[in-house]
Scaffold this active site. Structure first.
Site, mmCIF file in Angstrom:
data_model
loop_
_atom_site.group_PDB
_atom_site.id
_atom_site.type_symbol
_atom_site.label_atom_id
_atom_site.label_comp_id
_atom_site.label_asym_id
_atom_site.label_seq_id
_atom_site.Cartn_x
_atom_site.Cartn_y
_atom_site.Cartn_z
ATOM 1 N N VAL A 98 -7.694 5.671 7.533
ATOM 2 C CA VAL A 98 -6.497 5.233 6.817
ATOM 3 C C VAL A 98 -6.802 5.213 5.325
ATOM 4 O O VAL A 98 -7.664 4.457 4.874
ATOM 5 C CB VAL A 98 -6.048 3.835 7.286
ATOM 6 C CG1 VAL A 98 -4.768 3.432 6.558
ATOM 7 C CG2 VAL A 98 -5.835 3.813 8.794
ATOM 8 N N VAL A 100 -5.015 5.984 1.164
ATOM 9 C CA VAL A 100 -3.961 6.379 0.234
ATOM 10 C C VAL A 100 -4.620 6.745 -1.091
ATOM 11 O O VAL A 100 -5.463 5.999 -1.599
ATOM 12 C CB VAL A 100 -2.935 5.246 0.023
ATOM 13 C CG1 VAL A 100 -1.884 5.645 -1.019
ATOM 14 C CG2 VAL A 100 -2.269 4.867 1.336
ATOM 15 N N ARG A 106 0.991 1.440 -3.904
ATOM 16 C CA ARG A 106 2.110 0.516 -4.143
ATOM 17 C C ARG A 106 3.468 1.212 -4.025
ATOM 18 O O ARG A 106 4.424 0.823 -4.688
ATOM 19 C CB ARG A 106 1.990 -0.138 -5.530
ATOM 20 C CG ARG A 106 0.653 -0.800 -5.817
ATOM 21 C CD ARG A 106 0.304 -1.865 -4.816
ATOM 22 N NE ARG A 106 -0.956 -2.538 -5.131
ATOM 23 C CZ ARG A 106 -1.641 -3.287 -4.273
ATOM 24 N NH1 ARG A 106 -1.202 -3.442 -3.028
ATOM 25 N NH2 ARG A 106 -2.764 -3.877 -4.648
ATOM 26 N N ARG A 107 3.541 2.225 -3.153
ATOM 27 C CA ARG A 107 4.812 2.920 -2.945
ATOM 28 C C ARG A 107 5.235 2.909 -1.477
ATOM 29 O O ARG A 107 6.136 3.639 -1.080
ATOM 30 C CB ARG A 107 4.714 4.360 -3.460
ATOM 31 C CG ARG A 107 4.364 4.427 -4.945
ATOM 32 C CD ARG A 107 4.215 5.821 -5.469
ATOM 33 N NE ARG A 107 3.587 5.797 -6.790
ATOM 34 C CZ ARG A 107 3.355 6.878 -7.541
ATOM 35 N NH1 ARG A 107 3.728 8.070 -7.108
ATOM 36 N NH2 ARG A 107 2.764 6.764 -8.710
ATOM 37 N N GLY A 108 4.547 2.094 -0.661
ATOM 38 C CA GLY A 108 4.926 1.955 0.737
ATOM 39 C C GLY A 108 4.410 3.052 1.645
ATOM 40 O O GLY A 108 4.832 3.144 2.806
ATOM 41 N N GLU A 135 -11.072 -3.167 4.746
ATOM 42 C CA GLU A 135 -10.642 -4.384 4.057
ATOM 43 C C GLU A 135 -9.953 -5.279 5.073
ATOM 44 O O GLU A 135 -8.974 -4.877 5.707
ATOM 45 C CB GLU A 135 -9.684 -4.052 2.908
ATOM 46 C CG GLU A 135 -10.350 -3.407 1.716
ATOM 47 C CD GLU A 135 -9.408 -3.304 0.535
ATOM 48 O OE1 GLU A 135 -9.290 -4.296 -0.227
ATOM 49 O OE2 GLU A 135 -8.790 -2.247 0.362
ATOM 50 N N TYR A 139 -4.736 -5.729 7.816
ATOM 51 C CA TYR A 139 -4.181 -5.332 9.109
ATOM 52 C C TYR A 139 -3.519 -6.444 9.911
ATOM 53 O O TYR A 139 -2.777 -6.164 10.843
ATOM 54 C CB TYR A 139 -5.264 -4.629 9.931
ATOM 55 C CG TYR A 139 -5.644 -3.307 9.305
ATOM 56 C CD1 TYR A 139 -4.834 -2.192 9.467
ATOM 57 C CD2 TYR A 139 -6.778 -3.200 8.504
ATOM 58 C CE1 TYR A 139 -5.148 -0.987 8.873
ATOM 59 C CE2 TYR A 139 -7.103 -1.996 7.894
ATOM 60 C CZ TYR A 139 -6.286 -0.885 8.074
ATOM 61 O OH TYR A 139 -6.591 0.309 7.472
ATOM 62 N N PHE A 427 -16.032 3.487 14.330
ATOM 63 C CA PHE A 427 -15.292 4.745 14.358
ATOM 64 C C PHE A 427 -14.335 4.831 13.180
ATOM 65 O O PHE A 427 -13.506 5.699 13.101
ATOM 66 C CB PHE A 427 -14.518 4.882 15.678
ATOM 67 C CG PHE A 427 -13.696 3.684 16.031
ATOM 68 C CD1 PHE A 427 -12.391 3.571 15.578
ATOM 69 C CD2 PHE A 427 -14.213 2.655 16.816
ATOM 70 C CE1 PHE A 427 -11.616 2.467 15.897
ATOM 71 C CE2 PHE A 427 -13.444 1.555 17.162
ATOM 72 C CZ PHE A 427 -12.137 1.459 16.687
#
Length: 427
Positions: A98, A100, A106-108, A135, A139, A427
């Site tokens: 995962v 970005v 900060r744009r969803g 982090e 989650y 993993f």
């Protein structure tokens, strides 16, 4: 390119959610990964890298900008089978990669990807989703709770171990790791473990990647070594993946470190033979083990716990995707009859009142209009699902509410399990 409907999380103009192609989009995925995790593959690591992602399970967000279209975010998942209390293995979606790009934060984008992940996993019939969190603060808002923990130990060379019958009849072989040669023995032991939270490595890529010896990770230490415990018939009964790093202390005395990255044993004798070897390697001063289960046999073998360093870390986070299927799949050590008021804003099918009734022979999980005994959010129910975190502990922290006095302890007992959940690899 197969675009995906981002509902219920719309993306800003210029962004599109799409399934990624394992071959055509690989370079773009790796570039986002480098940006997201602030890391780059060292040149010496390139010959040993293994692509583990599975086709058809990666999704990204493309951005059409002034300089063309580029990948802005990515995530993927593995098709796992997760052991639950009682030994059954349920279909699980192992969320991974995962990331970005920092220029698109900060744009969803992450939120849109996580919603898509939950929906796609449910559509595949996966009962739970699991992940290792880079982090930990991210989650829980998506319904994940810490379901397994790992223990890191630091102890001195020669730490005392209790004797175990037949341990001396076993042989411990020490070799330099060769993934092709040693994978079969490692996976034979790993696959025989019966423990909640256990995930076997069911693809050749995952098995190979687990034994890769990254040259950049040595940092002055030796190559990865393997200790294999064998019985008289030559069958593997335990193993440890480790490396040593030499050091010399005051007055030029040896003070090296044994770093144990993975250690498993299938019975007490194998555990005693394995740790007896690891704790008595020449020129070493201490042993550090990083991924032990909270109830690992080593803790019971040690004759003295004082003086050892012990830290507990979060391991696997779990998100229940199909509540009735998940609760029916696991075993219960005693009778249970409880109505749970479950909140789950992201998966409405899980929300509401559920009656869990039955016992060691199985349970029925049905929606009900009866008054609830306990109120719990889906993330906290995920934390308790494998039996490692008790409902009473969650209640003490205000994360489970006892609505009917006297119902918490019986429910907590039923949701417990005598073996600590653990996964043992990342993993």
């Amino acid at each position: 390119m197969t675009f995906i409907d981002p509902t219920p999380v719309p993306l800003p103009p210029g962004y599109r959610l799409a399934e990624l192609d394992d071959a055509a989009d690989r370079a773009a995925m790796q570039e986002v990964d480098r940006w997201a995790f602030a890391s780059d593959l060292a040149p010496e690591d390139e010959p040993v890298q293994v692509w583990t992602l599975e086709p058809g399970r990666s999704v990204g967000v493309w951005h059409a900008g002034a300089r063309g279209t580029a990948l802005a975010a990515v995530h993927s998942s593995f098709a796992f089978r997760l052991q639950v209390p009682g030994g059954e293995r349920v279909p699980a979606s192992g969320l991974t990669w995962v990331g970005v790009h920092p220029g698109h934060r900060r744009r969803g984008l992450g939120r849109a990807m996580l919603h898509a992940h939950l929906r796609r996993s449910r559509e595949r019939g996966e009962v739970v989703s699991v992940l290792n969190a880079a982090e930990s603060g991210i989650y829980e808002r998506y319904g994940y709770g810490i379901a397994t923990h790992r223990v890191a130990l630091s102890l001195g060379r020669g730490a005392g171990l209790r004797p175990v019958p037949e341990a001396e009849d076993l042989v411990v072989e020490l070799e330099t790791i060769d993934p092709e040669h040693h994978s079969a023995d490692v996976e034979r032991v790993h696959g025989a473990v019966v423990r909640p939270g256990w995930i076997t490595r069911d693809t050749p890529a995952l098995r190979t990647a687990h034994l890769v010896d990254w040259p950049s990770a040595r940092r002055g230490a030796e190559r990865k070594r393997l200790a294999v415990v064998r019985d008289a018939a030559g069958r593997p009964r335990g193993y440890a993946v480790f490396r040593r790093k030499d050091s010399w202390g005051e007055e030029n005395l040896p003070a090296g470190t044994v770093e144990v990255h993975d250690a498993l044993a299938l019975d007490p004798a194998a555990a005693r033979a394995l740790w007896g070897t690891l704790l008595d390697l020449d020129l070493m001063g201490q042993v550090k083990a990083y991924t032990l289960a909270p109830d690992d046999a080593l803790l019971g073998l040690l004759t003295e716990l004082r003086g050892i360093g012990r830290r507990v870390h979060d391991d696997v986070w779990l998100r229940i995707l199909d509540l009735p299927a998940a609760l029916r799949a696991r075993a219960y050590p005693c009778g249970v009859d409880v109505v749970l008021e479950v909140s789950d804003p992201l998966v409405p099918d899980n929300a509401g009142r559920w009656q869990v009734r039955g016992g060691p022979g199985g349970v029925q999980v049905t929606p009900t209009e009866e008054a609830a005994h306990l109120a719990v959010g889906i993330a906290d129910l995920g934390a308790a699902y494998l039996g490692g975190t008790s409902l009473t502990a969650l209640a003490a922290a205000g994360r489970v509410t006892e609505l009917v006095p006297g119902t918490l302890v019986p429910a907590a007992t039923a949701f417990s399990w005598p073996v600590s959940p653990s996964t043992g690899w990342g993993f």
